[in-house]
Design an enzyme around this catalytic site. Structure first.
Site, PDB file in Angstrom:
ATOM      1  N   PHE A  48       0.844  -1.192   0.000  1.00 42.59           N
ATOM      2  CA  PHE A  48       0.000   0.000   0.000  1.00 42.59           C
ATOM      3  C   PHE A  48       0.885   1.249   0.000  1.00 42.59           C
ATOM      4  O   PHE A  48       2.001   1.236   0.510  1.00 42.59           O
ATOM      5  CB  PHE A  48      -0.905   0.013   1.240  1.00 42.59           C
ATOM      6  N   GLU A  49       0.370   2.338  -0.517  1.00 43.20           N
ATOM      7  CA  GLU A  49       1.160   3.572  -0.622  1.00 43.20           C
ATOM      8  C   GLU A  49       1.547   4.122   0.744  1.00 43.20           C
ATOM      9  O   GLU A  49       2.490   4.915   0.843  1.00 43.20           O
ATOM     10  CB  GLU A  49       0.376   4.644  -1.389  1.00 43.20           C
ATOM     11  N   SER A  50       0.843   3.711   1.793  1.00 48.50           N
ATOM     12  CA  SER A  50       1.179   4.168   3.138  1.00 48.50           C
ATOM     13  C   SER A  50       2.538   3.629   3.580  1.00 48.50           C
ATOM     14  O   SER A  50       3.101   4.095   4.564  1.00 48.50           O
ATOM     15  CB  SER A  50       0.112   3.696   4.125  1.00 48.50           C
TER      16      SER A  50
END
Lengths: 243, 280
Positions: A48-50
């Site tokens: 995920f981009e997080s």
């Protein structure tokens, strides 16, 4: 989970392969990866981009930085870690949705109408443009909605197919949006257009193209059906407070 | 033999932290990413009366809506704005349409690299994103360049140096060593890019506790200007090890903020000193 949503996520899941490294957006894309991990692709890696990597969400996440995404993951990295993998060509597939998509695979999550005077101002790219540009291939997941599967997007947030697309970027081929799934079928890139090539088990081509000006192949196959135990095997608790 | 304390205390009340760190027209980076959203610090910024801010963030949370609704923001530099997992921002759309709020938008990675360039201390970074698209045509601070070694076409993104970074984390010691775990997103990139760092934490702990677990230290003391203990300072978002996200609060904000007067009442309450949690 609503049956339509489950079918939408399942159809997308059928396009993910075991062992792939998947950069996942929120919503149907995340559910598709979670379903794939619980069926034919148990070794899929979800990023995920997080910065959460090797994620294994047990509940449907509301955002890429949510506790549901982070819980049970193997690594909590940073956004820089996540996008570095994407840029260096290590991500097999990016899974995205959008407000609008057109047959060239252009995605719009910026504005409906003109940029200067939009009818509707949307939240913006987020990581979508980056994922679309840099993943080895892109899978678009969209509900069957003629208002959203348009002839030409109002604004190109993410570039779709074009002649320059099939190109080696940093030595790695980035193929762009090669496929789109709805809850009714699968569209794959044929020449310059996403074209219906498969339908949900039991469905028809005319149903999968209903209301759209998009085209289909002369013969379409059927996608793998939902497993008979789908409603229990893929029973992710909805997050509290969700619609 | 353990070392003695390595610096004077940076612990100050939140009000003092804000007034010392922020000036009119400053560029402010908001930390947090789903996790550790600095709602308490943002409320204090609203109360301080500072204005004309430029706020930057890759993927924004509704904390940005509060600042915009309070009228303290002239421009936002973002990759995404809205209510995560729920929908678009009524507040920001109204501010753009009616109040002249300026938007400089990019992609999350493009904006992240602008901050990373600042962190690295270089004027720009090359990247393979931001190629082709209407978004690219309108993105600020991006130019096309050719690699000086391979001649391949790349995008170059200009460094973005925030004047202040606002960070909420689990704990810090009094000298300013900040420890954070869980999802960080762009938080540390933005903090390390900034000239000044204002940090709120759930608790201040002894320096010896920090030094016994240095792997948790996200920001060293010499990079942090102030720390303030604000338990619950990220509510209604979540803090690993402390409290969960209040999903109902986000849903309520989405519904309530359709009405500008609802938001105005909320902001007025914040200005009067009410806790940001008042809306739920």
């Amino acid at each position: 989970m609503v049956v339509t949503d489950l079918q939408l996520a399942w159809n997308a899941a059928t396009q993910l392969h075991d062992g792939e490294r998947v950069f996942v957006g929120i919503g149907a894309p995340a559910i598709a990866a979670m379903i794939a991990r619980r069926s034919h692709a148990p070794c899929i890696s979800m990023l995920f981009e997080s910065g959460v990597d090797c994620a294994d969400p047990q509940r449907v996440p509301a955002s890429t930085g949510s506790h549901e995404v982070a819980s049970g993951a193997a690594l909590h990295g940073s956004m820089l870690d996540a996008f570095s993998q994407l840029q260096s060509g290590r991500i097999d597939v990016g899974v995205l949705s959008a407000a609008q998509v057109d047959p060239a695979g252009n995605l719009n999550s910026t504005v409906i109408g003109s940029y200067e005077q939009p009818r509707v101002r949307l939240p913006g790219s987020g990581g979508a443009h980056d994922i679309a540009a840099l993943a080895r291939r892109v899978l678009v997941v969209m509900p069957h909605d003629p208002r959203r599967l348009v002839d030409q997007v109002d604004f190109v947030t993410c570039r779709g197919w074009d002649a320059a697309r099939l190109r080696r970027v940093g030595g790695v081929l980035r193929r762009g949006p090669v496929a789109m799934t709805t809850e009714r079928g699968l569209f794959t890139l044929q020449g310059a257009e996403l074209t219906l090539s498969a339908v949900t088990a039991g469905g028809s081509a005319s149903w999968a193209l209903e209301g759209l000006s998009w085209v289909g192949e002369s013969e379409v196959r059927e996608l793998p059906p939902l497993p008979s135990d789908a409603h229990t095997r893929f029973d992710f608790d909805a997050p509290e407070g969700s619609r | 033999m353990t070392a003695g304390p390595s610096g004077s205390s940076k612990v100050v009340p939140l009000r003092d932290a804000v007034t010392s760190a922020l000036g009119p027209g400053d560029t402010v980076f908001l930390g947090g990413f789903g996790h550790c959203i600095p709602f308490a610090a943002a409320s204090e910024i609203i109360r301080s009366g500072v204005s004309g801010l430029t706020v930057c963030k890759t993927g924004a949370d509704i904390v940005l809506d509060l600042l915009v609704a309070a009228g303290v923001v002239d421009e936002i530099i973002v990759g995404w704005f809205g209510n995560p997992g729920i929908g678009s921002s009524h507040v920001i759309r109204r501010a753009m349409e009616d109040d002249g709020l300026r938007l400089s938008e990019s992609t999350n990675f493009g904006l992240l690299l602008r901050l990373h360039a600042a962190e690295l201390g270089v004027p720009y970074l090359p990247t393979r994103t931001l190629v082709g698209s209407d978004l690219r045509d309108r993105a600020h601070h991006v130019v096309q360049v050719n690699c000086p070694f391979t001649d391949e076409e790349l995008s170059a993104v200009a460094a973005l140096v925030p004047d202040v970074a606002i960070v909420h984390a689990q704990r810090a010691d009094a000298t300013g060593n900040v420890q954070m775990w869980g999802v960080v997103g762009d938080t540390l990139t933005g903090a390390r890019a900034a000239t000044r760092v204002l940090c709120t934490v759930e608790e201040i702990v002894p320096e010896s506790r920090v030094r016994s677990a240095p792997e948790l230290t996200a920001l060293p003391a010499h990079r942090v200007d102030t720390v303030t203990a604000v338990p619950g300072g990220a509510r209604p978002s979540y803090v690993d090890g402390h409290y969960e996200r209040d999903a109902g609060a986000y849903e309520l904000f989405q519904a309530g903020s359709r009405d500008a007067s609802w938001v105005a009442d909320l902001v007025a309450g914040i200005r009067e000193g009410q806790e940001v949690t008042r809306w739920w």
